[in-house]
Design an enzyme around this catalytic site. Structure first.
Site, PDB file in Angstrom:
ATOM      1  N   HIS A 529       0.820  -1.209   0.000  1.00 58.52           N
ATOM      2  CA  HIS A 529       0.000   0.000   0.000  1.00 58.52           C
ATOM      3  C   HIS A 529       0.859   1.266   0.000  1.00 58.52           C
ATOM      4  O   HIS A 529       0.889   2.007  -0.975  1.00 58.52           O
ATOM      5  CB  HIS A 529      -0.932  -0.014   1.218  1.00 58.52           C
ATOM      6  CG  HIS A 529      -1.937   1.097   1.219  1.00 58.52           C
ATOM      7  ND1 HIS A 529      -2.748   1.356   2.294  1.00 58.52           N
ATOM      8  CD2 HIS A 529      -2.271   2.027   0.285  1.00 58.52           C
ATOM      9  CE1 HIS A 529      -3.545   2.382   2.014  1.00 58.52           C
ATOM     10  NE2 HIS A 529      -3.257   2.809   0.805  1.00 58.52           N
ATOM     11  N   HIS A 534       1.648   4.802  -2.825  1.00 59.06           N
ATOM     12  CA  HIS A 534       1.797   6.201  -2.428  1.00 59.06           C
ATOM     13  C   HIS A 534       3.200   6.755  -2.663  1.00 59.06           C
ATOM     14  O   HIS A 534       3.380   7.764  -3.364  1.00 59.06           O
ATOM     15  CB  HIS A 534       1.438   6.352  -0.950  1.00 59.06           C
ATOM     16  CG  HIS A 534      -0.019   6.279  -0.668  1.00 59.06           C
ATOM     17  ND1 HIS A 534      -0.814   7.391  -0.490  1.00 59.06           N
ATOM     18  CD2 HIS A 534      -0.851   5.215  -0.534  1.00 59.06           C
ATOM     19  CE1 HIS A 534      -2.055   7.026  -0.255  1.00 59.06           C
ATOM     20  NE2 HIS A 534      -2.118   5.698  -0.274  1.00 59.06           N
ATOM     21  N   HIS A 720      -3.883   0.550  -6.449  1.00 60.44           N
ATOM     22  CA  HIS A 720      -4.242   1.193  -5.185  1.00 60.44           C
ATOM     23  C   HIS A 720      -5.662   0.838  -4.761  1.00 60.44           C
ATOM     24  O   HIS A 720      -5.926   0.597  -3.572  1.00 60.44           O
ATOM     25  CB  HIS A 720      -4.095   2.710  -5.293  1.00 60.44           C
ATOM     26  CG  HIS A 720      -4.411   3.423  -4.007  1.00 60.44           C
ATOM     27  ND1 HIS A 720      -5.596   4.088  -3.804  1.00 60.44           N
ATOM     28  CD2 HIS A 720      -3.706   3.532  -2.851  1.00 60.44           C
ATOM     29  CE1 HIS A 720      -5.606   4.597  -2.572  1.00 60.44           C
ATOM     30  NE2 HIS A 720      -4.473   4.273  -1.976  1.00 60.44           N
ATOM     31  N   ASN A 724      -6.609  -0.902  -1.127  1.00 58.72           N
ATOM     32  CA  ASN A 724      -7.072   0.121  -0.184  1.00 58.72           C
ATOM     33  C   ASN A 724      -8.553   0.011   0.163  1.00 58.72           C
ATOM     34  O   ASN A 724      -8.913  -0.008   1.337  1.00 58.72           O
ATOM     35  CB  ASN A 724      -6.801   1.524  -0.726  1.00 58.72           C
ATOM     36  CG  ASN A 724      -7.248   2.597   0.252  1.00 58.72           C
ATOM     37  OD1 ASN A 724      -6.656   2.779   1.310  1.00 58.72           O
ATOM     38  ND2 ASN A 724      -8.332   3.296  -0.083  1.00 58.72           N
ATOM     39  N   ILE A 868      -6.281   9.127  -1.106  1.00 55.97           N
ATOM     40  CA  ILE A 868      -6.528   8.953   0.318  1.00 55.97           C
ATOM     41  C   ILE A 868      -5.574   7.906   0.848  1.00 55.97           C
ATOM     42  O   ILE A 868      -5.094   7.069   0.076  1.00 55.97           O
ATOM     43  CB  ILE A 868      -7.984   8.554   0.606  1.00 55.97           C
ATOM     44  CG1 ILE A 868      -8.297   8.701   2.088  1.00 55.97           C
ATOM     45  CG2 ILE A 868      -8.262   7.146   0.122  1.00 55.97           C
ATOM     46  CD1 ILE A 868      -9.759   8.643   2.422  1.00 55.97           C
TER      47      ILE A 868
END
Length: 868
Positions: A529, A534, A720, A724, A868
């Protein structure tokens, strides 16, 4: 002689047209949002703006010619006379973050001709969000549309006036000469090359790089110090966005931190910040996450003298009615907190404290999570379906350095597993692609000795699984290992556990699965993740804004997939990944979490992020030109991979159509100066700790450009989404997916073993679900799993007129249709009873890669970006 009524030359036509258009007015319409704070208008700013208007300080726009250069200004496009937004005072924006439209009227100037850009000056006291400018009936052109989507601050905040370009697309070499200098200057402004600056302010538009030196807070005490990630062989890491904050007093290499109350104001370039709706969601997240910073007296009031759940029924009450507020808590809140800041956390309207939605994993069947079938299914269709590998040697070996870590070869023997191979020998099972492994041994072993000096008591694990004839997996052995007590060089001590459904042995097997899941949860959050989505994406965002003009086709292609990423990451560094933050509270690696992710970055490669390459590398697929996606899955019913390949192919088709329109051959890729600067800076600065790696695409061919852009888009969208948005559905019930362990496996003859024998649920919760981290983890994943109402999903754009190229708009529509077809295919597969991994004992249909979604906690939807 007969005379034609039509001009006899183009010159006569031009003269006639100019004469005809003298005195002509060009009508325009500007769409913008006035300044707001969350969802409420800033009344002070609104009043000041009205005063400014009355004093003649307005918002002006000047058109820039795309056809005529100014010889007195380096042949830059001629700049026209100012026109002003009309009726600012009487046009009242709604009380939400809504749009307002304003008329603007320009005098037509023959020196301007066709405008290709415009200058805007904001003489008000406050900023506004400029969405679009549309000009109608421009002589010689017709309609001209400008997509802006940018915050415009008062003019005195800028050294250079703000310039916006029309929605046409140009390679750098094809840019009309009058616009070329404006294009180059805009990139200089975004790089901040000509500025001496300290701490960056909210109106700054500077994209620059920094190390991850903002995680620790040594001024708070040595226990809050953390190593700088990036810029060293020991701790390599992608770069993050620069803030310019001063260093801490204690350590000049560590950047000072913001107070929690300032989290919403962490610097990222203003256009990278969340919109008002997303900001509201972030505020809700902060409030839900308050337990991490609650004063000790509130913690004591909440949990009393215990930090443990007594039973599964007590955990289930969190979804059925919430927790009872302890005596004294309401008085403490009213005496010590301003306004309604804790409204999200503490309800005073009769509702109980911290009531959570029911996670899907226990919605239909409260015990299905305990089964081996559901445990294995979630490795293919859960929140971390990107780690399982095919076993290709037995026993599993280790790649750890033997001189440092001794012999780390697995202690699983054929006696442990051969009776569970449906009559096959181990060699036959390997040859027939029947054995798979969830291998968290090498990744965690080097850190375990230090991790276990904290409150954590964890193992490194290997989990072997067998592929049944019906396409499901079954776990057949779990190996739990600890560093050798005499030193790392002596290897490890291991114990192997096998399935059991009887007595205390079944409870021990449940514990073994729990320890394996703790490893997997840490890998999921910190690697799959945070790092793989990110962190690695942020340098792509920064480099694109520094080196690719908004006019550049690749900027237009990728920009939607970068939406909100820098803000999400900057906010995460304030409350999630920082020292003492949420991640260290709820993940077993504790204060070593981010340092561990740096170790994982050492093995990260960009080409392996392409889904087909990843599947092949993990041995769960093989190349097959006859297969629909060029690869054949060795676990046919692998929901993440099957749906992911559908999306990968759709994305690549779209990217190929797009790139082929602008790049007709490899030489055009090689000669594109902005593209080459972007790729060079991305490698050399953004991922500079990996810049010498030979595996980077050279960006010399159309194929390399297409594959690279497809990979970037897939990471930011489908990858993602898969790891997520199912977090609450699967992990909102913590016993199903524990993230930490506080006790080792109970040994026979101990009180812990007796408790395991007599009250296995209580023993399990004591080990894997301490109360406060559990509540904090549940609150965190609930917020992370939600879609806001302004979400953009794969294939969508925030404006329909983002380009003037009709072929590209048609290709975009084709992409959307492909995604709709994928949705229909996913729905059909989820109804196919033969595909058992798409539903499973917990009855959770696999919808994480279903492209669209409604707002909220839906367990589906693929947003365009990591926001997010």
């Amino acid at each position: 002689m007969l005379h034609s009524k039509y001009p006899t030359s183009s010159q006569d036509t031009t003269v006639d047209t100019q004469h005809k258009n003298e005195g002509k007015k060009i009508k325009g319409r500007v769409v913008l949002m006035k300044k707001v704070v969350l969802d409420v208008n800033d009344l002070k700013a609104s009043i000041l703006d009205r005063v400014d208007e009355l004093l003649g300080k307005a918002v002006s726009l000047r058109l820039i010619s795309s056809v005529n250069g100014d010889p007195e200004n380096e042949l830059k496009g001629k700049v026209g006379k100012p026109a002003y937004l009309e009726n600012w005072v009487t046009t009242i924006a709604p009380l939400t973050a809504g749009e307002a439209a304003f008329d603007v009227t320009f005098d037509w100037e023959k020196e301007i001709g066709v405008p290709g850009a415009f200058v805007v000056r904001n003489e008000h006291h406050s900023e506004f969000y400029l969405k679009t400018l549309t000009l109608e009936d421009v002589p010689g052109e017709g309609r001209v549309h400008f997509v802006c989507n940018s915050w415009v601050y008062p003019a005195d905040k800028y050294k250079k006036d703000r310039v916006f370009f029309s929605n046409k697309t140009y390679l750098s070499s094809d840019t009309p000469k009058p616009l070329q200098k404006f294009r180059e200057e805009e990139l200089v402004n975004l790089r901040g090359d000509d500025e001496e600056r300290g701490e960056l302010q909210e109106w700054d538009r500077v994209y620059d790089y920094a190390y991850y030196n903002d995680l620790g807070n040594p001024d708070k005490g040595p226990e809050y110090a953390r190593p700088v990630l990036g810029g060293s062989i020991e701790y390599p890491y992608p770069r993050r966005g620069k803030t310019g904050r001063p260093a801490t007093k204690t350590d000049p290499n560590t950047e000072s931190r913001l107070k929690l109350i300032q989290i919403l104001n962490v610097y990222v370039p203003r256009d990278e910040r969340f919109g008002p709706i997303k900001m509201s969601d972030l505020l809700a997240y902060v409030l839900k996450s308050i337990p991490q910073v609650l004063k000790p007296e509130i913690r004591d009031l909440l949990v009393g003298n215990k930090d443990e759940f007594e039973s599964m029924e007590e955990v289930l009450k969190l979804y059925e009615g919430g927790l009872e507020l302890p005596d004294g808590i309401l008085k403490y809140i009213s005496d010590s907190t301003p306004g309604e800041i804790f409204k999200e956390l503490f309800r005073t309207d009769g509702e109980k404290f911290l009531k959570f939605p029911v996670p899907q994993v226990i919605k239909e069947d409260k015990s299905a999570w305990r089964t081996d079938e559901e445990f294995a299914r979630e490795l293919l269709a859960g929140v971390n379906p990107v780690t399982i590998r095919r076993l290709q040697e037995f026993p599993p070996s280790s790649e750890l350095d033997r001189e440092v870590y001794g012999d780390q070869t697995s202690q699983i023997t054929k006696e442990h597993i051969e009776h569970n191979l449906n009559g096959l020998t181990i060699d036959e099972a390997i040859m027939n692609n029947k054995l798979f492994i969830l291998n968290h041994h090498d990744a965690w072993m080097p850190y375990l000795r230090r991790i276990n000096t904290t409150s954590t008591k964890a193992y490194a694990s290997r989990t072997l699984l067998f592929l049944n004839n019906d396409g499901t997996l079954k776990p057949i052995a779990i190996e739990l290992s600890l560093p050798h007590p005499d030193g790392d060089q002596f290897g490890c001590i291991s114990k192997v556990y096998t399935p059991s459904s009887q007595g205390v042995e079944s409870s021990i097997w449940q514990f073994a699965k729990g320890y394996a899941l703790v490893n997997d949860s840490g890998c999921h959050q910190l690697f799959s993740h945070w790092l793989r989505a990110h962190a690695v994406t942020e340098p792509f965002v920064i480099a694109a804004n520094r080196q690719l003009s908004v006019l550049h086709p690749i900027h237009k292609l990728l920009h939607p997939h970068f939406r909100g990423t820098m803000n999400a990451n900057a906010s995460a560094r304030q409350v999630l990944t920082n020292a003492g933050g949420v991640i260290e509270e709820i993940i077993f690696a504790s204060k070593f979490s981010m340092e561990w992710s740096s170790a994982m970055y050492k093995d990260w490669t960009f080409p392996d992020q392409a889904l087909p390459a990843d599947l092949i590398k993990r041995g769960v697929a093989v190349e097959d030109s006859s297969a629909s996606h060029g690869v054949r899955l060795l676990i046919e019913d692998y929901p993440y991979a099957a749906d992911g390949l559908e999306l990968w192919t759709a994305i690549k088709t779209w990217v190929k159509d797009y790139c082929s329109f602008y790049y007709k051959n490899d030489q055009m890729v090689q000669n594109d100066s902005e593209l080459q600067s972007w790729w060079k800076e991305l490698r050399g600065v953004g991922h500079s700790d990996k810049k010498e790696e030979p595996w980077w695409p050279k960006m010399q061919t159309c194929d390399e450009l297409i594959e690279s852009c497809t990979t970037i888009i897939y990471i930011a969208s489908a990858h993602h989404a898969a790891i997520n948005y199912g977090q609450y559905s699967i992990g909102g019930f913590v016993p199903n997916r524990p993230t930490l362990s506080r006790r080792f496996m109970p040994e026979e003859g101990t009180p812990e073993y007796e408790e395991l024998r007599t009250n296995p649920d209580k023993a399990f919760l004591k080990t894997f679900a301490p109360q406060l981290p559990t509540l904090l983890g549940m609150a965190t994943v609930e917020i992370l799993s939600r879609h806001p109402t302004d979400e953009l999903y794969l294939g969508q754009r925030d404006t329909a007129e983002w380009t003037t190229d009709a072929d590209i708009l048609q290709a975009s529509e084709d992409f959307k249709k492909n995604l709709e077809a994928i949705e229909a295919k996913i729905e059909k597969m989820n109804k196919d009873e033969r595909l058992k991994n798409r539903f499973g004992p917990a009855k959770i249909p696999y919808t994480l890669l279903y492209p669209s979604s409604e707002p909220g906690l839906t367990n589906k939807g693929v947003p365009t970006s990591i926001n997010i």
